[in-house]
Design a protein around this motif. Structure first.
Motif, PDB file in Angstrom:
ATOM      1  N   MET A   1      11.063-136.013 -55.239  1.00 13.54           N
ATOM      2  CA  MET A   1      11.087-134.541 -55.213  1.00 13.54           C
ATOM      3  C   MET A   1      12.479-134.042 -55.572  1.00 13.54           C
ATOM      4  N   ASP A   2      12.549-132.887 -56.242  1.00 11.31           N
ATOM      5  CA  ASP A   2      13.872-132.295 -56.452  1.00 11.31           C
ATOM      6  C   ASP A   2      14.268-131.501 -55.203  1.00 11.31           C
ATOM      7  N   GLU A   3      15.501-131.007 -55.204  1.00 17.66           N
ATOM      8  CA  GLU A   3      16.025-130.368 -53.988  1.00 17.66           C
ATOM      9  C   GLU A   3      15.182-129.147 -53.596  1.00 17.66           C
ATOM     10  N   ARG A   4      14.675-128.429 -54.601  1.00 12.62           N
ATOM     11  CA  ARG A   4      13.851-127.251 -54.291  1.00 12.62           C
ATOM     12  C   ARG A   4      12.571-127.638 -53.562  1.00 12.62           C
ATOM     13  N   ALA A   5      11.960-128.727 -54.028  1.00  6.20           N
ATOM     14  CA  ALA A   5      10.718-129.188 -53.396  1.00  6.20           C
ATOM     15  C   ALA A   5      10.992-129.698 -51.983  1.00  6.20           C
TER      16      ALA A   5
END
Ligand code: ADP
Ligand code: MG
Length: 237
Positions: free
Chosen positions: A82-86
């Motif tokens: 996951m990226d940081e936003r997710a």
């Protein structure tokens, strides 16, 4: 085991989870190859002496820190993918936090503190107010709703922090030494409330602690020593 005999599905899983801090004098394996499963609607304790890696492990599970090796899955989703936003969205929607130092905002009232995560989720004010009221009532602090943290005892502040976690209705609550700043009687009351989050509200609770009361109360106890998982014990029914 579930009633039909199948193995229950883990809500959190870690595989070979490792966090190395590189320092000038060498490196510290704060968490060292930890593989464990945490099951829903249970109180799971992660215990061990100071410095054994408990907080580091909890931060990795929360996606607040990146592992050097290994992986964490929350409800089947790999944090590493996951990226940081997710990850931020996952924390906001699914996780609640309770800290040793309570983590309340000093200028806000108890009710406003409980409402903070609901604001971050953009809930309409009517629903926010209803949830704040219900959560403060549940922890027995309706009459302290307009008090600020400095006007509350340590135990009351921790009850506000529990109400804040409860109001957001996360599936999982992560608690780091939630009784660490409290005398043993007050700590016992807080532990009773945490037990009720599991039994009455169906939450999954992961408590990191070196408090013997937490060790005795938990359904499952994972013990860390020097970053390694050395023992897992299940409370006999
Ligand atoms: P616990 O919560 O069980 O007391 P921690 O997870 O805080 O243990 O720390 C585990 C080990 O990692 C300790 O040896 C600690 O000194 C070290 N450690 C923790 N955070 C850092 C950091 N940011 N940088 C370097 N070493 C750290
Ligand atoms: Mg710690």
């Amino acid at each position: 085991m579930t009633t039909d005999g199948s193995a229950p599905e883990a809500i959190i899983r870690t595989e070979n989870l490792t966090r190395v801090y590189r320092l000038r004098g060498g490196e510290i394996r704060a968490v060292n190859g930890v593989s464990l499963a945490i099951y829903p609607r249970q109180m799971t304790a992660i215990v061990g002496r100071s410095g054994s890696g408990k907080t580091t492990l909890l931060n990795l599970i929360a996606g607040l820190d990146e592992p050097t090796e290994g992986e964490v899955w929350i409800m089947g989703q790999a944090l590493g993918a996951m990226d940081e936003r997710a990850r931020l969205a996952l924390r906001r929607e699914r996780l609640g936090f309770i800290f040793q130092s309570f983590g309340l905002l000093p200028l806000l009232t108890a009710a406003e503190n409980v409402g903070v995560p609901l604001r971050m989720r953009g809930l309409p004010s009517g629903e926010r107010e209803a949830r704040v009221r219900e959560a403060l009532e549940w922890v027995g602090l309706s009459r302290r709703a307009r008090h600020r943290p400095y006007e509350l005892s340590g135990g009351e502040q921790q009850r506000v922090a529990i109400a804040r976690a409860l109001a957001a209705q996360p599936q999982i609550i992560l608690a780091d030494e939630p009784t660490g700043q409290l005398d043993s009687q007050t700590g016992g009351h807080i532990l009773d409330l945490l037990r009720r989050l599991v039994n009455e509200r169906g939450m999954t609770l992961v408590i990191v602690s070196h408090d013997p009361m937490v060790r005795a109360e938990a359904d499952v106890v994972h013990e860390l020593r020097d970053g390694k998982l050395v023992e897992t014990r299940y409370k006999s029914a």
